[in-house]
Write a protein that holds these residues in place. Structure first.
Motif, mmCIF file in Angstrom:
data_model
loop_
_atom_site.group_PDB
_atom_site.id
_atom_site.type_symbol
_atom_site.label_atom_id
_atom_site.label_comp_id
_atom_site.label_asym_id
_atom_site.label_seq_id
_atom_site.Cartn_x
_atom_site.Cartn_y
_atom_site.Cartn_z
ATOM 1 N N LEU A 91 0.935 -0.878 -0.125
ATOM 2 C CA LEU A 91 0.158 0.175 0.226
ATOM 3 C C LEU A 91 1.022 1.255 0.431
ATOM 4 N N LYS A 92 0.819 2.201 -1.067
ATOM 5 C CA LYS A 92 1.129 3.716 -1.448
ATOM 6 C C LYS A 92 0.915 4.402 -0.683
ATOM 7 N N TYR A 93 1.301 5.211 0.149
ATOM 8 C CA TYR A 93 0.371 6.793 0.268
ATOM 9 C C TYR A 93 0.528 7.879 -1.321
ATOM 10 N N SER A 94 -0.392 7.991 -1.457
ATOM 11 C CA SER A 94 -1.116 8.961 -2.791
ATOM 12 C C SER A 94 -0.920 10.345 -2.588
ATOM 13 N N GLU A 95 -2.272 11.099 -2.244
ATOM 14 C CA GLU A 95 -1.790 12.174 -1.953
ATOM 15 C C GLU A 95 -2.588 12.344 -0.282
ATOM 16 N N GLY A 96 -3.126 13.658 -0.029
ATOM 17 C CA GLY A 96 -4.151 14.089 0.981
ATOM 18 C C GLY A 96 -4.213 12.462 2.152
#
Length: 147
Positions: A91-96
């Motif tokens: 799981l990767k941080y995307s935005e916001g």
């Protein structure tokens, strides 16, 4: 307003936002069909920046005894104890408050789904979407921060 007050408000806002985007910690997973607690999952951040979630405790429910092993799961999960199993990977941080490109294993069925997640603004609920192929063909779960 004075410069000190403005600085304090800015730092407060930035630090609360930094907390809100951090999903590391303990989460109570909730069954999307019954609404009952299922398991306690610890999410950690890996060296490569992705997030992994490990089952640390199963939550017994009335009328249901959780499986102890991941029997119908594909390798490398086959016959592994469910407690200690990494069920969320990549799981990767995307935005916001959004996270994407993850995978989630359902140890009860052995199915692996693509997943995305969104943290609510106060950082206490994680909305997960597991799906096969396209997001429209999937299931939702809400996990509640436990720490």
């Amino acid at each position: 307003m004075g410069k000190k007050l403005i600085s304090a408000l800015f730092l407060s806002t930035v630090s609360s936002f930094a907390f809100a985007i951090d999903i590391t910690g303990m989460w109570q997973s909730i069954d999307d069909k019954t609404g009952a607690p299922k398991a306690l999952v610890e999410i950690r951040k890996e060296a490569n920046g992705t997030y992994t979630g490990k089952i640390v405790k199963l939550t017994p429910r009335i009328g249901y005894t959780p499986k102890e092993k991941c029997i119908d799961c594909p390798a490398p999960y086959t016959d592994k104890p469910i407690v200690g199993l990494d069920v969320v990977t990549g799981l990767k941080y995307s935005e916001g408050l959004n996270y994407t490109n993850g995978r989630i294993l359902d140890p009860n069925t052995g199915k692996i789904y693509s997943m995305r997640a969104k943290l609510n603004a106060n950082g206490k609920r994680l909305h997960l979407r597991g799906y096969l192929g396209v997001s429209a063909l999937g299931r939702n779960q809400i996990w509640i921060r436990a720490d």
